[in-house]
Scaffold this active site. Sequence first.
Site, PDB file in Angstrom:
ATOM      1  N   VAL A  96       8.244   7.703   2.546  1.00  0.00           N
ATOM      2  CA  VAL A  96       7.405   8.263   3.300  1.00  0.00           C
ATOM      3  C   VAL A  96       7.998   9.680   3.872  1.00  0.00           C
ATOM      4  O   VAL A  96       7.434  10.627   4.018  1.00  0.00           O
ATOM      5  CB  VAL A  96       7.249   7.495   4.560  1.00  0.00           C
ATOM      6  CG1 VAL A  96       6.197   8.010   5.497  1.00  0.00           C
ATOM      7  CG2 VAL A  96       6.388   6.175   4.278  1.00  0.00           C
TER       8      VAL A  96
ATOM      9  N   GLY B 117      -1.157   2.633   7.554  1.00  0.00           N
ATOM     10  CA  GLY B 117      -0.906   3.906   6.581  1.00  0.00           C
ATOM     11  C   GLY B 117      -1.775   5.084   7.124  1.00  0.00           C
ATOM     12  O   GLY B 117      -1.568   5.476   8.331  1.00  0.00           O
TER      13      GLY B 117
ATOM     14  N   ILE C  84      -4.905   5.471   8.114  1.00  0.00           N
ATOM     15  CA  ILE C  84      -6.156   5.071   8.948  1.00  0.00           C
ATOM     16  C   ILE C  84      -5.842   5.644  10.319  1.00  0.00           C
ATOM     17  O   ILE C  84      -4.715   4.979  10.707  1.00  0.00           O
ATOM     18  CB  ILE C  84      -6.480   3.601   8.706  1.00  0.00           C
ATOM     19  CG1 ILE C  84      -6.904   3.417   7.174  1.00  0.00           C
ATOM     20  CG2 ILE C  84      -7.871   3.508   9.643  1.00  0.00           C
ATOM     21  CD1 ILE C  84      -7.006   1.731   7.233  1.00  0.00           C
TER      22      ILE C  84
ATOM     23  N   GLU D  99       7.560  -3.767   0.978  1.00  0.00           N
ATOM     24  CA  GLU D  99       8.815  -3.462   1.950  1.00  0.00           C
ATOM     25  C   GLU D  99      10.151  -3.492   1.094  1.00  0.00           C
ATOM     26  O   GLU D  99      10.206  -4.138   0.016  1.00  0.00           O
ATOM     27  CB  GLU D  99       8.858  -4.364   3.118  1.00  0.00           C
ATOM     28  CG  GLU D  99       7.677  -4.309   4.123  1.00  0.00           C
ATOM     29  CD  GLU D  99       7.527  -2.837   4.728  1.00  0.00           C
ATOM     30  OE1 GLU D  99       8.498  -2.510   5.391  1.00  0.00           O
ATOM     31  OE2 GLU D  99       6.508  -2.081   4.700  1.00  0.00           O
TER      32      GLU D  99
ATOM     33  N   LYS E 234       2.480  -5.668  12.626  1.00  0.00           N
ATOM     34  CA  LYS E 234       1.218  -4.613  12.811  1.00  0.00           C
ATOM     35  C   LYS E 234       0.191  -5.221  14.041  1.00  0.00           C
ATOM     36  O   LYS E 234      -0.266  -4.517  14.883  1.00  0.00           O
ATOM     37  CB  LYS E 234       0.540  -4.134  11.741  1.00  0.00           C
ATOM     38  CG  LYS E 234       1.276  -3.296  10.698  1.00  0.00           C
ATOM     39  CD  LYS E 234       0.949  -3.553   9.221  1.00  0.00           C
ATOM     40  CE  LYS E 234       1.737  -2.516   8.575  1.00  0.00           C
ATOM     41  NZ  LYS E 234       1.553  -2.608   7.147  1.00  0.00           N
TER      42      LYS E 234
END
Length: 430
Positions: A14, A134, A136, A190, A205
């Site tokens: 990322v 992600g 959204i 992950e 989450k």
Amino acid sequence: MQQFGIGLAGMGNVGAGVYKHLLRNRALLRERLGYEMNVQRIAVRDITKPRGCDVPAELLTTDWRSLLEDPSIHIIVELMGCKEESLALILGAIERRKMVVTGNKALLAEHGKEIFEAALRHKVPVFFEAAVGGGIPIIKALREAFVANHIQSIHGIVNGTSNFILTMMTENGLGFADALRQAQDAGYAEADPSLDVNGGDAAHKAIILASLAYGFWVPPEKVFVEGIEHLTANDITFTRKLGYRIKLLAIIKAEAGEIEVRVHPTLIPEAHVLASVNHVFNAMAVRGDIVGESLFYGRGAGQDATSSAVISDLVEAADALESPRRHLGFMPHGLYGTCKPIDQICSEYYLRLTVEDRPGVIAEVAGILGSLQIGISSILQPEAAEGDVASLALMLHTASNAQISTALTRLSALSCVKKPPRMIRVEHFS
Ligand code: HSE
């Protein structure tokens, strides 16, 4: 033109995406925002590791603490993805009044309370759009677009890797291990993929979404979590015959000030829109008391989608530097605050039993369920008997977790039940 300095901590998948896309869309960002965002320093573990993009060597350091002391850095982007060091960096940044952007869902789920107490004390916002879904914009939607609503429920497919695995198993008949390997090769999983398949990542989450929706940090021990690692090809085949798809669902609900948060494999009717969310895609169906139902859909994992979310947070952070804001990323309040005990959480169920193929077996099974006040809505014997055993698939009416747990224990003890019963929860979204 005004310049804002960024300190990037972590340059994995990322982090590299953030760097790459900040450069790629630099002109667009400058035109839209009227300022420049420059990466001043990047903290990495290993300077020699290839990053998949050109990074000037002088930007790299192995000392993440140096980002805190660099006066040219106004915003810290924490993408190290660890616990102690990430927490120390975030708290250190808040104390120094540097804005914080993080995608560290595990850290927020466990230390959100502490982080946002510090944020409130120092009036420094912390942004975390990349932590859930992600690319959204579900965090901004809950925080801003739905600010007028009591959130009645959120149903979310929030782990891309497990959704990818379930899709591969359902559509391509792949085995669990092969499907997981493909997800890892694509960079979705992950570092420790057990968190993807055991529901841990989805639970992190779910905690973040629920906390944001209800104004208090949900204690992790109040969340019911079950993963997909024990699902078999048989479960997938049988439930398809019954008109359902299996999804790893995060379910968040509130009623009379009490909330429930759970993550588990769930049978959902194949006609429901979430049933067609496949591969690495994530989706969340949010119901608010004013807005009604809204659906969010997009790439829930991967470098590009997640870095898009990080950059949107960077822009919010830069805006906050220009004009101080009241909302610090999470605003606690006291309208909710209690979680339903897990044993009282209610659901419908699918139950698969491997039983002796002889008269009276269904009566024994029904007797146990009936004695616990669990109603049966249908029974199927989906396959021909194999030797002297048969499979039974039962759909059960709503019962509590305590009722179904007792039923499973009693059914397992029956001599006619030949294998441990398989139970999967069912959601009809009514
Ligand atoms: N491993 C996570 C997933 C990455 O598969 O959804 C995004 O949080």
